[in-house]
Design an enzyme around this catalytic site. Sequence first.
Site, PDB file in Angstrom:
ATOM      1  N   GLY A 177      -1.202 -33.721  -6.467  1.00 21.92           N
ATOM      2  CA  GLY A 177       0.219 -33.549  -6.137  1.00 21.92           C
ATOM      3  C   GLY A 177       0.519 -32.533  -5.045  1.00 21.92           C
ATOM      4  O   GLY A 177       1.671 -32.120  -4.896  1.00 21.92           O
ATOM      5  N   TRP A 191       0.554 -32.966  -1.830  1.00 20.08           N
ATOM      6  CA  TRP A 191       1.432 -33.539  -0.791  1.00 20.08           C
ATOM      7  C   TRP A 191       2.879 -33.540  -1.291  1.00 20.08           C
ATOM      8  O   TRP A 191       3.806 -33.303  -0.529  1.00 20.08           O
ATOM      9  CB  TRP A 191       0.980 -34.963  -0.430  1.00 20.08           C
ATOM     10  CG  TRP A 191      -0.173 -34.967   0.556  1.00 20.08           C
ATOM     11  CD1 TRP A 191      -1.129 -34.023   0.669  1.00 20.08           C
ATOM     12  CD2 TRP A 191      -0.451 -35.957   1.556  1.00 20.08           C
ATOM     13  NE1 TRP A 191      -2.008 -34.344   1.665  1.00 20.08           N
ATOM     14  CE2 TRP A 191      -1.619 -35.541   2.229  1.00 20.08           C
ATOM     15  CE3 TRP A 191       0.122 -37.155   1.927  1.00 20.08           C
ATOM     16  CZ2 TRP A 191      -2.189 -36.275   3.264  1.00 20.08           C
ATOM     17  CZ3 TRP A 191      -0.453 -37.890   2.959  1.00 20.08           C
ATOM     18  CH2 TRP A 191      -1.591 -37.447   3.622  1.00 20.08           C
ATOM     19  N   ASP A 229      -0.007 -42.181  -8.845  1.00 20.61           N
ATOM     20  CA  ASP A 229      -1.467 -42.108  -8.744  1.00 20.61           C
ATOM     21  C   ASP A 229      -2.084 -42.727  -9.995  1.00 20.61           C
ATOM     22  O   ASP A 229      -1.448 -42.817 -11.048  1.00 20.61           O
ATOM     23  CB  ASP A 229      -1.934 -40.656  -8.617  1.00 20.61           C
ATOM     24  CG  ASP A 229      -3.334 -40.541  -8.058  1.00 20.61           C
ATOM     25  OD1 ASP A 229      -3.466 -40.173  -6.877  1.00 20.61           O
ATOM     26  OD2 ASP A 229      -4.306 -40.853  -8.789  1.00 20.61           O
ATOM     27  N   ASP A 267      -1.532 -47.937 -10.822  1.00 23.94           N
ATOM     28  CA  ASP A 267      -2.449 -48.391  -9.764  1.00 23.94           C
ATOM     29  C   ASP A 267      -1.593 -49.014  -8.663  1.00 23.94           C
ATOM     30  O   ASP A 267      -0.837 -49.959  -8.920  1.00 23.94           O
ATOM     31  CB  ASP A 267      -3.416 -49.419 -10.369  1.00 23.94           C
ATOM     32  CG  ASP A 267      -4.452 -49.895  -9.358  1.00 23.94           C
ATOM     33  OD1 ASP A 267      -4.246 -49.642  -8.143  1.00 23.94           O
ATOM     34  OD2 ASP A 267      -5.440 -50.512  -9.767  1.00 23.94           O
ATOM     35  N   ASP A 279      -2.570 -41.140   0.763  1.00 23.75           N
ATOM     36  CA  ASP A 279      -3.779 -40.331   0.939  1.00 23.75           C
ATOM     37  C   ASP A 279      -4.844 -40.826  -0.037  1.00 23.75           C
ATOM     38  O   ASP A 279      -5.702 -40.086  -0.506  1.00 23.75           O
ATOM     39  CB  ASP A 279      -3.433 -38.848   0.665  1.00 23.75           C
ATOM     40  CG  ASP A 279      -4.571 -37.913   0.980  1.00 23.75           C
ATOM     41  OD1 ASP A 279      -5.395 -38.266   1.843  1.00 23.75           O
ATOM     42  OD2 ASP A 279      -4.638 -36.828   0.374  1.00 23.75           O
ATOM     43  N   LYS A 336      -4.287 -42.429   5.274  1.00 24.61           N
ATOM     44  CA  LYS A 336      -5.655 -41.975   5.555  1.00 24.61           C
ATOM     45  C   LYS A 336      -6.524 -43.211   5.716  1.00 24.61           C
ATOM     46  O   LYS A 336      -6.406 -44.162   4.943  1.00 24.61           O
ATOM     47  CB  LYS A 336      -6.147 -41.135   4.376  1.00 24.61           C
ATOM     48  CG  LYS A 336      -7.577 -40.687   4.500  1.00 24.61           C
ATOM     49  CD  LYS A 336      -7.884 -39.562   3.564  1.00 24.61           C
ATOM     50  CE  LYS A 336      -8.092 -40.050   2.132  1.00 24.61           C
ATOM     51  NZ  LYS A 336      -8.319 -38.921   1.222  1.00 24.61           N
TER      52      LYS A 336
HETATM   53  C1  LIG Z   1      -7.499 -37.372  -2.060  1.00 28.52           C
HETATM   54  S1  LIG Z   1      -6.709 -37.736  -3.524  1.00 28.52           S
HETATM   55  C2  LIG Z   1      -5.078 -37.575  -3.108  1.00 28.52           C
HETATM   56  C3  LIG Z   1      -4.681 -36.173  -2.973  1.00 28.52           C
HETATM   57  C4  LIG Z   1      -3.200 -35.995  -2.863  1.00 28.52           C
HETATM   58  N1  LIG Z   1      -2.711 -36.515  -1.629  1.00 28.52           N
HETATM   59  C5  LIG Z   1      -2.783 -34.558  -2.987  1.00 28.52           C
HETATM   60  O1  LIG Z   1      -2.264 -34.038  -2.074  1.00 28.52           O
HETATM   61  O2  LIG Z   1      -3.003 -33.947  -4.007  1.00 28.52           O
HETATM   62  C6  LIG Z   1      -6.875 -39.455  -3.648  1.00 28.52           C
HETATM   63  C7  LIG Z   1      -6.206 -40.022  -4.843  1.00 28.52           C
HETATM   64  O3  LIG Z   1      -6.135 -41.423  -4.705  1.00 28.52           O
HETATM   65  C8  LIG Z   1      -6.019 -41.925  -6.013  1.00 28.52           C
HETATM   66  N2  LIG Z   1      -6.262 -43.363  -6.042  1.00 28.52           N
HETATM   67  C9  LIG Z   1      -7.356 -44.060  -5.677  1.00 28.52           C
HETATM   68  N3  LIG Z   1      -7.157 -45.369  -5.867  1.00 28.52           N
HETATM   69  C10 LIG Z   1      -5.909 -45.510  -6.355  1.00 28.52           C
HETATM   70  C11 LIG Z   1      -5.119 -46.610  -6.726  1.00 28.52           C
HETATM   71  N4  LIG Z   1      -5.600 -47.851  -6.664  1.00 28.52           N
HETATM   72  N5  LIG Z   1      -3.897 -46.406  -7.186  1.00 28.52           N
HETATM   73  C12 LIG Z   1      -3.399 -45.149  -7.264  1.00 28.52           C
HETATM   74  N6  LIG Z   1      -4.102 -44.070  -6.916  1.00 28.52           N
HETATM   75  C13 LIG Z   1      -5.350 -44.244  -6.465  1.00 28.52           C
HETATM   76  C14 LIG Z   1      -7.053 -41.148  -6.754  1.00 28.52           C
HETATM   77  O4  LIG Z   1      -6.786 -41.125  -8.127  1.00 28.52           O
HETATM   78  C15 LIG Z   1      -6.944 -39.778  -6.123  1.00 28.52           C
HETATM   79  O5  LIG Z   1      -6.211 -38.931  -6.944  1.00 28.52           O
END
Ligand SMILES: C[S@@+](CC[C@H](N)C(=O)[O-])C[C@H]1O[C@@H](n2cnc3c(N)ncnc32)[C@H](O)[C@@H]1O
Length: 851
Positions: free
Chosen positions: A56, A58, A76, A92, A117, A157
């Site tokens: 969280g 962002w 997320d 998801d 992200d 990203k």
């Molecule tokens: C790098 S982290 C994001 C960090 C976030 N932007 C922050 O600032 O804290 C990537 C996130 O993408 C989520 N993620 C990956 N595939 C996903 C999906 N299909 N649906 C939702 N979230 C997903 C992961 O659970 C992970 O928490």
Amino acid sequence: MAIQKKHGKGRLDKWYKLAKEKGYRARAAFKLIQLNKKYGFLEKSKVVLDLCAAPGSWCQVCAETMPTNSIIIGVDLAPIKPMPKVITFQSDITTEKCRATIRSHLKTWKADTVLHDGAPNVGTAWVQDSFNQAELVLHSLKLATEFLIEGGTFVTKVFRSKDYNPLLWVFNQLFTKVEATKPPSSRNVSAEIFVVCRGFKAPKRIDPRLLDPRSVFEDLADPTPNNEAKVYNPEVKKRKRDGYEEGDYIQFKEIAASEFIQTTDPIAILGQYNKMSFDQPKNGDVALAALDKLPETTQEIRNCCADLKVLGRKEFKLLLKWRLRVREIFGFPTKKIEKPALVEEVAEVENMDEEMRIQEELQKMKDKESSKKKKERRKENEKKQKDIMRMQMNMTAPMDIGMEQDGPRGEGAMFRLKTIDKTNAMRQIAKGKMALLKEKEAQAKKDHDSGIGSSGETDESEDEEEDQLERELDNMYDSYRERKAEIDAKYRAKKARQEHDDEWEGVSASEHGDSDDDDEELEEDSSDDSDDDDESPDAADKPLIKDLDGTSNQNGLSKRASNFFNQDIFQGIPGLLDVPSEEEEEEVEEDDEVAEVEAVEEPEEQEASSDDDIPSIAEQKRQKKAKAASKKKEKEKKEKNDFEVVQAEEEDSDWEEKEKRTKDSKPDIDIITAEAMTLAHQLAKGEKTSYDVVDDGFTKHAFKDKDGLPDWFLDDERQHDKPHKPITKAAAVAIKEKLRAYNARPIKKVAEARARKKFKQAQRLEKLKKKADLLVGDEGMTEKEKASTISKLISSAGRTKRKAPVKVVKAAGANRGIMGRPRGVKGRYKMVDPRMKKEMRALKRVAKKKR
Ligand SMILES: C[S@@+](CC[C@H](N)C(=O)[O-])C[C@H]1O[C@@H](n2cnc3c(N)ncnc32)[C@H](O)[C@@H]1O
């Protein structure tokens, strides 16, 4: 690609520490901060959708940066700890349920920005991961197309892989501006890169294939590996952002050195392989064995073949030369390797670190510079203000202000007269000040002649600048006087007195200059004198700066000296101003008597002559002679007829009429200063004669040249450079007594009221007398009745009439809120209301307490 340890020391970099320090949930916060710094999309957004938001950070940045009351929705797979101002839920992003939940939260709103992200767990199978990531990006894009407002921003990203270009292509179809960037906080070792897509086109219909991973990622052909780049420019190391190339999953590749000799594409081998081996395979390789034994295959060549990945351009060249020689020995056809044009397909992502660093440095320098300038400006202003204050407190002369710096005199000064003069507008602008300027010019000339300020700076522009500065100072001084007059009644009175006094001081050059008529006349004069101007080439450029009174430098005398000798008292003294001819001398002798009469009229005449076009000395003399002649005639007439003498006296003593006179027609002089009283005492006691008084008058103060001097200077002089006349104790006491007597007198209003009262009493008495007379004459009344009626009349006359009492009207009911006299109320009245009553009572209470 090297697999990074999750908690390796490299991960705990400065961004990690900074995030901890600032309370962000992840170091990723800085990526968004830096992206937003570059593109500034968050400040403009009211609704943001953060896809893949856990933990969280962002969302935290959004909540900090976006306007208050903005909507932030974070979603997320992983749970997100609740945070203020942010709606979060677990879902998801590839599912329909997630889409519906977002819709339920947004209702009819559209998002200004969609952030993504997301990253699947990277590490185990890179190819699979990157594909998932690309697919995830496409899913996020799909959501963005649904929820984004037209013109909105999508930040995502992306991992640089073979899917990167197709993704960019898709972005370009949907957004007007697509830019890829890598923020400084993103690790260099990471293949991640952020794409900021701005200006969502919001098409009515989107081709479903555009958002379908299968069609998007299959459409474009794989790019051929750029081996030339690797071989011809090996020093430019490509960052491992691409990950593995398609079908190239083995990290270490080895090939027999003989293959390198035989191949037609040696560059491909050098680019793709890690090692060229001389080891014999199981079934043996003759060519390799021969190659191994060749003297050309030196130890250096063997070393180079051992690890191709560490070689530089020089070593690659060596290997290629070696191949050519061996091919010649083996009898292979040789052709010169055409050096292909280096097409740098590596297309390094611009190094944002460096760019950002430079930008930041530049910004810092700019900030520093502007703050320095601001500081200087502030200091300058403070100094100016101080100077003005000092001037107002008579601590400094205004000429000191701003002289040390370029200021208004400098190049590019706002009100430079130089530019105005080019357009010939200066003449008009200075119309009102013409006389003054001319006097200034005369003064400057005089100064120059007498050697004062003979630095040779008679440059036209210098003069203009000085004029301008003087004008500014004059204006400043005028406004200061106005302000002072507004707030200080004493100052006003003093000024009025001064003006009154000035009337008797005779005529000064500055007074002439004040009259508008004079100015106009002087201007006309200037045109008459244009002959002189034409003589000097600069003359046309100096229409403002001209001596028109013609009094400077007459007969080699300074202006001040000539002014002095121009006084009538010196008229007729030969050889003073110019040497008169014999005839003139005779005439002067003849007119000697008349000159005495003339001396009486000096102030008026002088004024008149100054008001005119300022004639030359010879002309003045002619005029004087004419006047003297007429006076002579008048005198003759006077001798004949006494009546006319009276007439003449009346004419001559116009100003004297204003003077108070005692009954025996002596001037009624009121001595009000201690100095005057001292002088009066001295004269009365015979300590001083009238000659002494005249003699004392000839001091440095008597003939002060005030020509062209600014008001502030004259005021200052008046205040500080005045003659100190002696005061005796007796005179001071006498004046004190006189003042005390003045103060004891009632003020005018009281005196008038008393007089009115007396007058009314007298009227009443008169009435009473008349009535009494009538009563006395009444024969029908006895003496006793008469006496009692008269005594009644006297007592009623002594009684003052009682005034009708004030009627108190309550401001309630029909009288509530009415303006003016209430209905049915006659005579004096007073409106009262309950609040008034309360206030009165309160006042009484307070007064009682005080007692
Ligand atoms: C790098 S982290 C994001 C960090 C976030 N932007 C922050 O600032 O804290 C990537 C996130 O993408 C989520 N993620 C990956 N595939 C996903 C999906 N299909 N649906 C939702 N979230 C997903 C992961 O659970 C992970 O928490």
